[in-house]
Design a protein around this motif. Structure first.
Motif, PDB file in Angstrom:
ATOM      1  N   VAL A  83       0.927  -1.170  -0.095  1.00 27.96           N
ATOM      2  CA  VAL A  83       0.039  -0.185   0.072  1.00 27.96           C
ATOM      3  C   VAL A  83       0.914   1.296   0.012  1.00 27.96           C
ATOM      4  O   VAL A  83       0.313   2.322  -0.367  1.00 27.96           O
ATOM      5  N   ALA A  84       2.170   1.180   0.503  1.00 28.21           N
ATOM      6  CA  ALA A  84       2.960   2.480   0.491  1.00 28.21           C
ATOM      7  C   ALA A  84       4.470   1.891   0.349  1.00 28.21           C
ATOM      8  O   ALA A  84       4.992   0.780   0.572  1.00 28.21           O
ATOM      9  N   VAL A  85       5.362   3.158   0.288  1.00 26.91           N
ATOM     10  CA  VAL A  85       6.671   2.851   0.095  1.00 26.91           C
ATOM     11  C   VAL A  85       7.432   3.713   1.107  1.00 26.91           C
ATOM     12  O   VAL A  85       6.901   4.954   0.971  1.00 26.91           O
ATOM     13  N   ARG A  86       8.159   3.343   1.868  1.00 28.65           N
ATOM     14  CA  ARG A  86       9.031   4.371   2.809  1.00 28.65           C
ATOM     15  C   ARG A  86      10.343   4.433   2.234  1.00 28.65           C
ATOM     16  O   ARG A  86      11.184   3.564   1.920  1.00 28.65           O
ATOM     17  N   HIS A  87      10.774   5.447   2.752  1.00 23.77           N
ATOM     18  CA  HIS A  87      12.260   5.641   2.510  1.00 23.77           C
ATOM     19  C   HIS A  87      12.748   5.734   0.951  1.00 23.77           C
ATOM     20  O   HIS A  87      13.834   5.062   0.589  1.00 23.77           O
ATOM     21  N   GLY A 100      -0.184   3.234  -8.048  1.00 27.39           N
ATOM     22  CA  GLY A 100      -1.107   3.202  -6.939  1.00 27.39           C
ATOM     23  C   GLY A 100      -0.579   3.068  -5.755  1.00 27.39           C
ATOM     24  O   GLY A 100      -1.381   2.555  -4.842  1.00 27.39           O
ATOM     25  N   LEU A 101       0.819   3.072  -5.254  1.00 25.59           N
ATOM     26  CA  LEU A 101       1.246   3.135  -3.900  1.00 25.59           C
ATOM     27  C   LEU A 101       1.309   4.395  -3.451  1.00 25.59           C
ATOM     28  O   LEU A 101       1.760   5.284  -4.195  1.00 25.59           O
ATOM     29  N   SER A 102       1.117   4.738  -2.295  1.00 24.80           N
ATOM     30  CA  SER A 102       1.287   5.885  -1.321  1.00 24.80           C
ATOM     31  C   SER A 102       2.788   6.207  -1.016  1.00 24.80           C
ATOM     32  O   SER A 102       3.612   5.186  -0.942  1.00 24.80           O
ATOM     33  N   ILE A 103       3.395   7.300  -0.759  1.00 26.99           N
ATOM     34  CA  ILE A 103       4.561   7.525  -0.187  1.00 26.99           C
ATOM     35  C   ILE A 103       4.583   7.616   1.128  1.00 26.99           C
ATOM     36  O   ILE A 103       3.729   8.593   1.739  1.00 26.99           O
ATOM     37  N   ASP A 104       5.068   6.810   2.215  1.00 26.46           N
ATOM     38  CA  ASP A 104       4.971   6.733   3.445  1.00 26.46           C
ATOM     39  C   ASP A 104       6.241   7.653   4.099  1.00 26.46           C
ATOM     40  O   ASP A 104       7.229   7.300   4.062  1.00 26.46           O
ATOM     41  N   VAL A 105       5.706   8.929   4.390  1.00 29.99           N
ATOM     42  CA  VAL A 105       6.732  10.081   4.742  1.00 29.99           C
ATOM     43  C   VAL A 105       7.289   9.803   6.142  1.00 29.99           C
ATOM     44  O   VAL A 105       6.518   9.547   7.133  1.00 29.99           O
ATOM     45  N   VAL A 106       8.494   9.792   6.254  1.00 28.40           N
ATOM     46  CA  VAL A 106       9.151   9.586   7.709  1.00 28.40           C
ATOM     47  C   VAL A 106       8.788  10.874   8.497  1.00 28.40           C
ATOM     48  O   VAL A 106       9.290  11.972   7.920  1.00 28.40           O
ATOM     49  N   ALA A 107       8.425  10.955   9.813  1.00 30.25           N
ATOM     50  CA  ALA A 107       8.112  11.995  10.484  1.00 30.25           C
ATOM     51  C   ALA A 107       9.367  12.872  10.534  1.00 30.25           C
ATOM     52  O   ALA A 107      10.434  12.359  10.677  1.00 30.25           O
ATOM     53  N   ARG A 108       9.181  14.146  10.583  1.00 31.52           N
ATOM     54  CA  ARG A 108      10.327  15.037  11.030  1.00 31.52           C
ATOM     55  C   ARG A 108      10.082  15.753  12.196  1.00 31.52           C
ATOM     56  O   ARG A 108       9.414  16.738  12.075  1.00 31.52           O
ATOM     57  N   PRO A 109      10.374  15.137  13.526  1.00 34.71           N
ATOM     58  CA  PRO A 109      10.034  15.693  14.800  1.00 34.71           C
ATOM     59  C   PRO A 109      10.690  16.852  15.030  1.00 34.71           C
ATOM     60  O   PRO A 109      11.641  17.354  14.525  1.00 34.71           O
ATOM     61  N   ARG A 110      10.372  17.338  16.076  1.00 35.35           N
ATOM     62  CA  ARG A 110      11.029  18.516  16.972  1.00 35.35           C
ATOM     63  C   ARG A 110      12.147  18.064  17.469  1.00 35.35           C
ATOM     64  O   ARG A 110      12.162  16.787  17.547  1.00 35.35           O
ATOM     65  N   GLN A 111      13.233  18.993  17.714  1.00 36.88           N
ATOM     66  CA  GLN A 111      14.272  18.499  18.424  1.00 36.88           C
ATOM     67  C   GLN A 111      14.014  17.752  19.552  1.00 36.88           C
ATOM     68  O   GLN A 111      13.212  18.415  20.444  1.00 36.88           O
ATOM     69  N   GLN A 112      14.339  16.823  19.750  1.00 33.09           N
ATOM     70  CA  GLN A 112      14.163  15.841  21.119  1.00 33.09           C
ATOM     71  C   GLN A 112      14.571  16.299  22.282  1.00 33.09           C
ATOM     72  O   GLN A 112      15.888  16.936  22.245  1.00 33.09           O
ATOM     73  N   VAL A 113      13.836  16.407  23.356  1.00 33.06           N
ATOM     74  CA  VAL A 113      14.394  16.966  24.581  1.00 33.06           C
ATOM     75  C   VAL A 113      14.981  15.864  25.481  1.00 33.06           C
ATOM     76  O   VAL A 113      14.441  14.795  24.967  1.00 33.06           O
ATOM     77  N   GLU A 114      15.064  16.215  26.699  1.00 31.43           N
ATOM     78  CA  GLU A 114      15.718  14.925  27.492  1.00 31.43           C
ATOM     79  C   GLU A 114      14.360  14.202  27.985  1.00 31.43           C
ATOM     80  O   GLU A 114      13.471  14.764  28.190  1.00 31.43           O
TER      81      GLU A 114
END
Length: 262
Positions: A83-87, A100-114
């Protein structure tokens, strides 16, 4: 048709879909076919029409093309439904979508805190791409192992951006931080004895009595039985970074304080 009648023709709710990750080291259909035959032992019911995300992170795609129709047909022949392709590299995205496949976008998070404790004040986000680890699997392409007949799934390590944890038929208990871009799903209630900074979806199979509890409420999205609420502008200050619970009242999501002192 009246406006009220028209508005009842469709309703949008959060839905949870569990997919297996196919972690490819090669993209040659013949090599993959051989690997799948070895993995399944020829059993036709080894897989059960699972949705499948094709993960290309382990492939060298330099100057390489992929025969998507052959790859899709190969997976389907083993009762896996891509259903989707990652990376995937950006230059492949148009070709992927055309098949017919979706692009599975890797999350781009906020800078991780402690991670050990909730900070008094969250730092300003500094987006940085962090490769998302795939759900834990015994072998590439194998379905993730889930606890059987368990009243609760317990996770005592931090849940990183891009991770998805699903407690099928059970409550989910997390004793470590849930970072931005992570997703927790449970058919029962979700209990987080740490900061909740990602997404939490309780009552995923329709249990409207399920709840979400967090020691420090900092969620991006919360959902009970498909009804959801997002916090693009942050949580109300009376709940932000404080102990709180989430429950469903009719069609309304309520966030309520948890009083930790007598």
């Amino acid at each position: 048709m009246s406006k009220n009648q028209a508005s009842k023709s469709i309703e949008m709710k959060i839905s949870t879909v569990v997919a297996v990750s196919a972690l490819l080291r090669e993209t040659d259909p013949a090599l993959l076919d051989s690997a799948l035959k070895s993995m399944t032992g020829g059993a036709s019911d080894y897989f059960d029409n699972e949705f499948t995300v094709i993960d290309l992170a382990g492939c060298d795609l330099t100057g390489h093309t992929i025969d998507w129709p052959a790859l899709i047909n190969l997976f389907k022949s083993y009762s896996l439904n891509p259903v989707a392709v990652r990376h995937a590299p950006a230059e492949m995205e148009a070709d992927i979508a055309a098949h017919g496949l979706s692009i599975d976008v890797v999350a781009r998070p906020r800078q991780q805190v402690e991670e050990e404790a909730a900070p008094a004040q969250a730092p300003e986000p500094a987006p940085a791409p962090i490769p998302a680890p795939a759900p834990a699997v015994a072998e590439p392409i194998s379905p993730p192992s889930m606890p059987q007949q368990s009243a609760a799934m317990i996770v005592d390590t931090p849940v990183r951006a891009g991770q998805r944890i699903y407690a099928r038929g059970a409550d989910l208990i997390v004793t470590a931080v849930v970072n931005s871009g992570a997703e927790l799903i449970a058919d029962g209630s979700i209990h987080i004895y740490a900061p909740l900074r990602g997404r939490a979806l309780a009552g995923a199979s329709g249990n409207a009595d399920a709840r979400i509890f967090a020691l420090s409420m900092e969620a991006e999205l919360i959902s009970i039985a498909g009804t959801y609420r997002t916090f693009e502008n942050g949580l109300p200050k009376e709940f932000a970074m404080k102990p709180a619970q989430v429950r469903l009242d009719g069609d309304r999501i309520d966030v309520l304080p948890i009083h930790t002192r007598a």
